[in-house]
Enzyme design. Sequence first.
Site, short mmCIF file in Angstrom:
data_model
loop_
_atom_site.label_atom_id
_atom_site.label_comp_id
_atom_site.label_asym_id
_atom_site.label_seq_id
_atom_site.Cartn_x
_atom_site.Cartn_y
_atom_site.Cartn_z
N ASP A 154 -6.58 -2.64 -2.21
CA ASP A 154 -5.73 -3.52 -1.42
C ASP A 154 -6.54 -4.64 -0.76
OD1 ASP A 154 -6.95 -1.64 0.23
OD2 ASP A 154 -5.24 -1.42 1.57
N ASP B 77 -12.92 -5.73 2.40
CA ASP B 77 -13.21 -6.14 3.78
C ASP B 77 -14.72 -6.06 4.00
OD1 ASP B 77 -13.18 -6.47 6.58
OD2 ASP B 77 -11.39 -5.28 6.84
N VAL C 118 -4.85 -7.90 9.23
CA VAL C 118 -3.63 -8.05 8.46
C VAL C 118 -2.96 -6.72 8.17
CG1 VAL C 118 -4.25 -10.27 7.41
CG2 VAL C 118 -4.97 -8.15 6.30
N ARG D 120 2.92 -0.59 6.77
CA ARG D 120 2.71 -0.61 5.32
C ARG D 120 3.95 -1.09 4.57
NH1 ARG D 120 -2.05 2.14 3.96
NH2 ARG D 120 -2.68 3.84 5.34
#
Length: 179
Positions: free
Chosen positions: A98, A101, A153, A165
């Site tokens: 997803d 980071d 985010v 979610r």
Amino acid sequence: MEQNIQEVLLTEEQIRQRIAELGEVLTEEYKDKNPVIVGVLKGVVVFYADMIRQVKVPCQMDFMCISSYVGTSSTGKMVVKQDISADIQGRHVLILEDIFDTGNSLDFTYKHLMERNPASLKICTLLDKPARRNPNITLKPDYVGFSIPDAFVVGYGLDYNEYYRNLPYIGILKPEAYN
């Protein structure tokens, strides 16, 4: 939930369009390769469901769950909560993630899967947040949906303490929602 969103960063339509584009690229990349597509749970579920339907080649689905987060902070310690079940030795493997980071969990996942000697191992991430990257991580995603700024985010599978979610877009969470 929506009252805690500071700004919609990526709309449903932007996400849908980019996934269709990535699907075309991945379909071409993996034709005649019968890949194993590994989703890293839980945040990837929404992206995975949409992405897998855009990859128009025979493929095997698998999942693993790796965790290092508590709230908004990474503990830095990776834990494999669920491993893949497929034998990937000699197979072409694509990791769907997803968000890229800090890179800590994806670096761990990549190394964990490389130990099984796949024919190839590539990474497709919906979001790339380069400003947060751990400088010791040299791993780079092969396919990126969107490069985003250093903001917290949520939505489209991304969470804050397991909430948000189910938002159909990606939004920036107001600081007061997590402070």
